[in-house]
Scaffold this active site. Structure first.
Site, PDB file in Angstrom:
ATOM      1  NE  ARG A  10      -3.462   0.635   0.387  1.00 41.48           N
ATOM      2  CZ  ARG A  10      -4.924   0.847   0.984  1.00 41.48           C
ATOM      3  NH1 ARG A  10      -5.415  -0.383   1.561  1.00 41.48           N
ATOM      4  NH2 ARG A  10      -5.438   2.017   1.363  1.00 41.48           N
ATOM      5  N   GLY A  30       0.436   6.273   9.601  1.00 43.22           N
ATOM      6  CA  GLY A  30       1.386   5.143  10.162  1.00 43.22           C
ATOM      7  C   GLY A  30       2.775   5.484  10.239  1.00 43.22           C
ATOM      8  CE1 TYR A  87      -3.125  -6.516   1.939  1.00 48.30           C
ATOM      9  CE2 TYR A  87      -5.570  -6.676   2.019  1.00 48.30           C
ATOM     10  CZ  TYR A  87      -4.499  -6.421   2.603  1.00 48.30           C
ATOM     11  OH  TYR A  87      -4.502  -5.576   3.758  1.00 48.30           O
ATOM     12  CG  HIS A 165       6.896  -3.894   8.081  1.00 50.16           C
ATOM     13  ND1 HIS A 165       7.377  -2.789   9.001  1.00 50.16           N
ATOM     14  CD2 HIS A 165       7.371  -3.605   6.969  1.00 50.16           C
ATOM     15  CE1 HIS A 165       7.833  -1.754   8.168  1.00 50.16           C
ATOM     16  NE2 HIS A 165       8.069  -2.438   6.787  1.00 50.16           N
ATOM     17  CG  ASP A 372       1.925  -7.135  17.225  1.00 46.59           C
ATOM     18  OD1 ASP A 372       2.105  -7.064  15.847  1.00 46.59           O
ATOM     19  OD2 ASP A 372       1.033  -6.513  17.905  1.00 46.59           O
ATOM     20  CG  LEU A 376       4.787   0.316  15.376  1.00 45.19           C
ATOM     21  CD1 LEU A 376       4.427   1.434  13.634  1.00 45.19           C
ATOM     22  CD2 LEU A 376       6.186   0.622  15.997  1.00 45.19           C
ATOM     23  CE  LYS A 379       9.187  -0.173  19.851  1.00 50.13           C
ATOM     24  NZ  LYS A 379       9.973  -0.132  18.906  1.00 50.13           N
ATOM     25  CD  GLU A 380       1.717   4.671  17.574  1.00 41.45           C
ATOM     26  OE1 GLU A 380       1.957   4.196  16.310  1.00 41.45           O
ATOM     27  OE2 GLU A 380       0.368   4.553  18.078  1.00 41.45           O
ATOM     28  CE1 TYR A 499      40.997 -35.487  -4.919  1.00 45.01           C
ATOM     29  CE2 TYR A 499      39.535 -35.669  -3.035  1.00 45.01           C
ATOM     30  CZ  TYR A 499      39.894 -36.265  -4.312  1.00 45.01           C
ATOM     31  OH  TYR A 499      39.020 -36.962  -4.886  1.00 45.01           O
ATOM     32  CG  ASP A 500      38.236 -33.542   0.511  1.00 45.07           C
ATOM     33  OD1 ASP A 500      37.377 -34.654   0.400  1.00 45.07           O
ATOM     34  OD2 ASP A 500      39.261 -34.117   1.173  1.00 45.07           O
TER      35      ASP A 500
HETATM   36  C1  GDG Z   1       2.347  -4.291  11.305  1.00 38.84           C
HETATM   37  C2  GDG Z   1       2.974  -5.307  12.246  1.00 38.84           C
HETATM   38  C3  GDG Z   1       4.561  -4.023  13.477  1.00 38.84           C
HETATM   39  C4  GDG Z   1      -4.490   2.037  15.333  1.00 38.84           C
HETATM   40  N1  GDG Z   1      -5.642   2.826  15.417  1.00 38.84           N
HETATM   41  C5  GDG Z   1      -5.681   4.020  15.000  1.00 38.84           C
HETATM   42  C6  GDG Z   1      -4.397   4.320  14.639  1.00 38.84           C
HETATM   43  N2  GDG Z   1      -3.654   3.328  14.734  1.00 38.84           N
HETATM   44  C7  GDG Z   1      -2.293   3.052  14.169  1.00 38.84           C
HETATM   45  C8  GDG Z   1      -1.331   2.957  15.719  1.00 38.84           C
HETATM   46  C9  GDG Z   1      -0.179   2.381  15.017  1.00 38.84           C
HETATM   47  C10 GDG Z   1      -0.607   1.521  14.139  1.00 38.84           C
HETATM   48  O1  GDG Z   1      -2.026   1.824  13.682  1.00 38.84           O
HETATM   49  C11 GDG Z   1      -0.807   0.186  14.204  1.00 38.84           C
HETATM   50  O2  GDG Z   1       0.471  -0.293  14.375  1.00 38.84           O
HETATM   51  P1  GDG Z   1       1.279  -2.067  15.135  1.00 38.84           P
HETATM   52  O3  GDG Z   1       2.571  -1.820  14.891  1.00 38.84           O
HETATM   53  O4  GDG Z   1       0.446  -1.594  16.371  1.00 38.84           O
HETATM   54  O5  GDG Z   1       0.307  -2.872  14.261  1.00 38.84           O
HETATM   55  P2  GDG Z   1       0.107  -3.585  12.784  1.00 38.84           P
HETATM   56  O6  GDG Z   1      -0.887  -2.458  12.000  1.00 38.84           O
HETATM   57  O7  GDG Z   1      -0.349  -4.926  12.749  1.00 38.84           O
HETATM   58  O8  GDG Z   1       1.343  -3.421  12.018  1.00 38.84           O
HETATM   59  C12 GDG Z   1       3.354  -4.976  13.643  1.00 38.84           C
HETATM   60  C13 GDG Z   1       4.228  -2.851  12.291  1.00 38.84           C
HETATM   61  O9  GDG Z   1       3.748  -3.469  11.242  1.00 38.84           O
HETATM   62  C14 GDG Z   1       5.243  -1.983  11.881  1.00 38.84           C
HETATM   63  O10 GDG Z   1       6.514  -2.652  11.377  1.00 38.84           O
HETATM   64  O11 GDG Z   1       4.740  -3.200  14.485  1.00 38.84           O
HETATM   65  O12 GDG Z   1       3.639  -5.807  14.383  1.00 38.84           O
HETATM   66  O13 GDG Z   1       1.774  -6.369  12.248  1.00 38.84           O
HETATM   67  O14 GDG Z   1       0.680   3.363  14.620  1.00 38.84           O
HETATM   68  O15 GDG Z   1      -1.205   4.236  16.230  1.00 38.84           O
HETATM   69  N3  GDG Z   1      -4.251   5.485  14.294  1.00 38.84           N
HETATM   70  C15 GDG Z   1      -5.156   6.198  14.095  1.00 38.84           C
HETATM   71  N4  GDG Z   1      -6.384   6.063  14.525  1.00 38.84           N
HETATM   72  C16 GDG Z   1      -6.623   5.044  14.913  1.00 38.84           C
HETATM   73  O16 GDG Z   1      -7.970   4.622  15.270  1.00 38.84           O
HETATM   74  N5  GDG Z   1      -4.997   7.620  13.571  1.00 38.84           N
END
Ligand code: GDG
Length: 725
Positions: A10, A30, A87, A165, A372, A376, A379-380, A499-500
């Site tokens: 995407r 993202g 997909y 990822h 997973d 992220l 972390k956020e 040899y080998d």
């Molecule tokens: C894949 C891997 C890996 C969620 N709800 C809302 C929103 N979000 C954002 C979060 C976060 C992102 O979506 C989700 O990221 P994750 O990492 O938690 O999970 P996946 O989507 O499964 O991502 C994962 C990632 O790739 C990166 O390599 O960490 O393991 O599965 O950023 O904040 N954002 C907004 N509204 C929402 O309602 N704006």
């Protein structure tokens, strides 16, 4: 000018359209889009991918193209059929469940595989419109595993990075896939392959060595002439973005609104895409049991459950949605009060301001995926805690758990542990919360998404440099010509051949080591020139070499130089060598044979060899490491040397080595042309003994003292063919 091209399924923008309002372009918020912003928005760089939208007319197509061009993006057009088969089918009904350890959800279908190949080709064709050999390509994620090799087939020298990822499963899981070899071969087209964690990388390397028949040395995979680097790059977040958003007046105003609605209730927060890997039903059940076990929290604590719609056309996701709906209904039905809702459930995506307000309000971040890649959200959550309060409960099965060890780590299958973790979080003293979050914030600030991009790109440059350095030493046509010219011009030639692994390929059964007819004829021709003095210089014992090659007019150096036989003469010992140590060492090797089925001991006159080429892959390597350190300890005061060779561990007298023997030969038989070819590190001593200007050739693409490298035994044979012609 060289440019960088990002490729992912995407694009970092979503196109939406309806008849009334026309097209809408929604940039992705993202982490990947932000992190790579500094890359694809620069100069000529671009990002290639799908928009998520099927244009309804040519006008729409142009409008999309126009918008994307301005944003340095290019679309790949996918049909609804592609989306269904490549997909939703192969990517999300085969790879996703396999990589996340849900094999029971896999639907093996050839039509999915067919489409996956076709769509990877589509991406490649789109790329070809823009690409040139000096560019750098960075491919993202499991939807495009075949793309690196497709690009490589057309541009052999181009820089290709790949980042996965999602987790990479263990060999036991990955090998279930009928297309496992093709997938690995596709990926190995890249120069650098990155994963979030060390475990993912380890799993990948183990699959490569077991399924793809490539040699793996530490983090390097030998893929023909090219070495591929595999490493872990834990992805970070845009820390500043979340910290700034958490401090913004809009977020704070939103927080006030939320708090008013919540009427002072405390909040646990859960945010995920709808996915069975995220463990949402398990989390809901744990929350229900928590309320049952700790009823004092009734009417006190609410779970805010944000589920972002995802993959709605895939059956398992529809079932999951129903399961969550039912669970939320059941728990709310059971516990709700007029002034308290146990679970506030949102099945939609919220704007960043609301997301940040939720991160601020929540006392507990409950992140409990079954598996997973990274995750992220956790972390956020930490980055949004400006006053450093709040507690993160995090699943051990998320890649992020490796970095965030100051969270309360739980096993998502252990419901009692989750219940107790929630209780611990709700009662944790503020000082402890601050202490834990401070450490995590520091680490997240440093290892942010920009750092991630930088480190990945630097490593890609590094491996390209290493490849170039090895390439320069690669014996190419001009090198061969130089060798042939010197050979022709010389009067006395001394030719040392191991040899080998040099004249004969690595073998599994002992009989495979016999010299074949082609080899014998070639050695005979080489030896028949009166100016040539051919010396086989090997670690093997006297007997096999005498039996196989004794009839030829050549010299032989055996057992790494203990035994010498000048052509036409008898075997001689280089010097008197002590072999009393064998009685002491043999029982040690024997104890390893007893513990390691398939291994055996070879007894040579002055050395002992433990062979493990027929031992189960992995076990042999493990035992050999153990044996080597065991022997090194014993070797120290016995003046012995332990050599780790190709599927062997050999122990011999320290003063005996190929270099000493080669030096003796060189002194005794003066020559004006010297050639030495060998493949393992015992041959390094031979190379070191050769006079300057000699032609020394290492078989295998590794660093060596030799002047040149060739890839394989076939290349050695081809070179010798040219010499004897
Ligand atoms: C894949 C891997 C890996 C969620 N709800 C809302 C929103 N979000 C954002 C979060 C976060 C992102 O979506 C989700 O990221 P994750 O990492 O938690 O999970 P996946 O989507 O499964 O991502 C994962 C990632 O790739 C990166 O390599 O960490 O393991 O599965 O950023 O904040 N954002 C907004 N509204 C929402 O309602 N704006």
């Amino acid at each position: 000018m060289a440019k960088t091209i990002i490729v992912s399924n995407r694009l970092p923008v979503r196109v939406e359209g309806n008849a009334q309002d026309g097209l809408k372009f929604v940039p992705s918020e993202g982490g990947l889009a932000t992190g790579l912003g500094s890359v694809y928005q620069e100069g000529e760089n671009i990002w290639i991918g799908w928009t998520g939208y099927h244009p309804k007319s040519i006008q729409e197509e142009y409008e999309i193209l126009d918008y994307l061009k301005k944003e340095n993006m290019r679309p790949v057009s996918l049909t609804s059929e592609d989306v269904k088969l490549y997909y939703e089918g192969f990517s999300n009904t085969i790879l996703w469940p396999n990589f996340h350890y849900f094999p029971q959800y896999i639907e093996y279908k050839d039509e999915y595989w067919e489409s996956y190949q076709e769509v990877n080709k589509k991406f490649c064709s789109e790329l070809l419109k823009y690409i040139s050999e000096e560019d750098t390509i960075w491919v993202h994620d499991y939807q495009l595993l075949l793309l690196p090799q497709m690009i490589r087939d057309i541009f052999p020298k181009i820089s290709i990075g790949f980042f996965n990822h999602i987790p990479f499963p263990s060999y036991e899981m990955f090998r279930l896939l009928p297309w496992r070899k093709q997938l690995l071969n596709g990926l190995l087209g890249a120069d650098l392959i990155g994963f979030h964690t060390y475990d993912d990388m380890r799993h990948f390397l183990s699959s490569v060595s077991r399924l793809a028949a490539r040699s793996v040395k530490e983090q390097h995979v030998q893929n023909g002439e090219r070495i591929v680097l595999v490493d872990s790059f834990p992805m970070g977040i845009d820390y500043q973005k979340y910290a700034t958003s958490a401090a913004s007046p809009d977020t704070i105003a939103q927080e006030v609104l939320f708090r008013t609605s919540l009427q002072g209730k405390r909040v646990i927060l859960s945010i995920d895409r709808l996915d069975y890997s995220k463990g949402i039903p398990q989390r809901l059940k744990a929350f229900e049991l928590f309320l049952e076990k700790y009823p004092e929290y009734l009417n006190i604590i609410s779970l805010v459950l944000l589920v972002v719609p995802s993959r709605g056309n895939v059956e398992k996701y529809q079932e999951l949605k129903q399961e969550i709906d039912l669970l939320v209904g059941r728990i709310n039905g059971r516990y709700a009060m007029m002034d308290w809702t146990p679970i506030h459930y949102f099945y939609r995506s919220l704007p960043l301001t609301k997301l940040s307000a939720l991160y601020r309000i929540a006392e507990v971040g409950l992140v409990t995926p079954m598996r997973d890649g990274m995750n992220l959200v956790c972390k956020e959550f930490i980055a949004s805690k400006l006053d450093k309060s709040g507690v993160l409960i995090l699943s051990e099965m998320a890649g992020s758990a490796k970095e965030l060890s100051d969270a309360i780590l739980i096993n998502p299958n252990d419901v009692n542990q989750i219940i107790e973790a929630i209780h611990q979080a709700l009662t944790m003293p503020r000082e402890e919360q601050i202490q834990r979050n401070e450490i995590m914030q520091k680490s997240l600030q440093r290892y942010n998404v920009h750092h991630w991009v930088k480190v990945f790109m630097n490593n890609l440059k590094k491996i390209k440099k290493e490849q170039k350095a090895l390439e320069i030493r690669q014996l190419d046509e001009s090198g061969v010509q130089l060798l042939l010219d010197d050979y022709e011009a010389s009067q006395q030639r001394l030719i040392f051949l191991d040899y080998d692994g040099t004249l004969k390929t690595f073998y599994k059964e002992p009989n495979d080591a016999f010299p074949d007819e082609e080899l014998l004829v070639m050695l005979e021709k080489l030896a028949s020139d009166s100016r040539n003095h051919v010396v086989i210089i090997s670690g093997r014992g006297r007997d096999p070499l005498e039996e196989w090659l004794g009839h030829l007019a050549i010299s032989m150096i055996c057992e790494h130089g203990v035994w010498l036989r000048a052509k036409g003469k008898d075997w001689k010992k280089l010097r008197d060598v002590d072999d009393h140590w064998k009685k002491e060492i043999y029982p040690v090797l024997d104890s390893y044979v007893s513990r390691t089925p398939g291994s055996f001991i070879e007894t040579k006159d002055y050395s002992l060899v433990w062979h493990f080429r027929r031992v189960e892959l992995g076990l042999g390597e493990l035992r050999s490491r153990e044996l080597t350190s065991h022997l090194k300890y014993m070797a120290r005061d016995r003046h012995l040397q332990v050599l780790e060779g190709d599927m062997v561990v050999e122990i011999k007298n320290f003063e005996v080595n190929k270099g000493v023997a080669a030096r003796k030969w060189i002194k005794k038989y003066p020559a004006d042309f010297h050639l030495a070819i060998g493949d393992d590190w015992t041959d390094e001593d031979t190379f070191g003994a050769m006079p300057p200007d000699s032609f020394t050739i290492k078989v295998g693409v590794q660093n060596s003292r030799a002047r040149f490298n060739v890839d394989s035994v076939d290349d050695v044979r081809a070179l010798l063919e040219k010499i004897v012609k």
